[in-house]
Design a protein around this motif. Structure first.
Motif: not given
Length: 191
Positions: A117, A134, A140, A162
């Motif tokens: 990411l 996300s 994403a 995340y």
């Protein structure tokens, strides 16, 4: 609602391509489906347009490199959806480009593919994209500056948004940290 025009490129089995074509025909959607394994060398044989509303990449391998090539050609979609590899944790890494990349052949675990990411964030941030979501620790969503201003969406840093990949953790019975430990000896590109 506006009967968009779409292009789906899939390197999978022919039966999957045929099923997708039938589904779009039944739904009366203007989506062309092509069977092709995308590489840096052939990407622009399929993508002939400069204006894209939404680009979604899920290649299980060269995602970072394909996206980098697209945006470096000044093709800047409003929305970019990428599959990120949560097993790469918060590191700014991608697998090296390999035009014949196959994640199952690269490592038995299937954990070694794509980019983190943070890697996608670093690449897209240079082009004024904002990380807004996300999903399940595997996808994403980035939107451009203009679209962000038109919405109530919030821009996030990778560390704020995340997630570990829930499904991967479940089927592998491991955490992202354990998954990284399994593959950390393999070759990575710092991006």
């Amino acid at each position: 609602k506006k009967n968009y025009k779409g292009l789906m490129i899939d390197g999978g089995r022919l039966i999957n391509i045929l099923l997708l074509q039938i589904i779009f025909l039944i739904l009366k959607k203007n989506v062309k489906v092509i069977k092709k394994y995308l590489t840096l060398e052939n990407i622009f044989q399929s993508i002939h347009f400069k204006k894209i509303g939404c680009l979604s990449l899920d290649i299980d391998g060269n995602d970072y490199w394909i996206l980098k090539k697209i945006i470096n050609e000044n093709i800047l979609p409003e929305v970019i959806i990428v599959e990120y590899n949560a097993s790469f944790l918060d590191k700014n890494i991608s697998v090296p480009y390999d035009k014949n990349f196959n994640r199952k052949k690269k490592h038995f675990s299937g954990f070694y593919h794509g980019a983190s990411l943070s890697a996608f964030y670093r690449l897209l941030n240079k082009f004024n994209y904002h990380l807004v979501k996300s999903i399940g620790g595997s996808n994403a969503i980035f939107i451009n500056e203009e679209l962000l201003k038109k919405t109530s969406l919030k821009s996030y840093l990778p560390k704020e948004i995340y997630q570990e990949c829930y499904l991967r953790n479940k089927w592998s019975n491991s955490t992202a940290i354990e998954q990284y430990e399994t593959i950390k000896h393999l070759k990575f590109e710092n991006v």
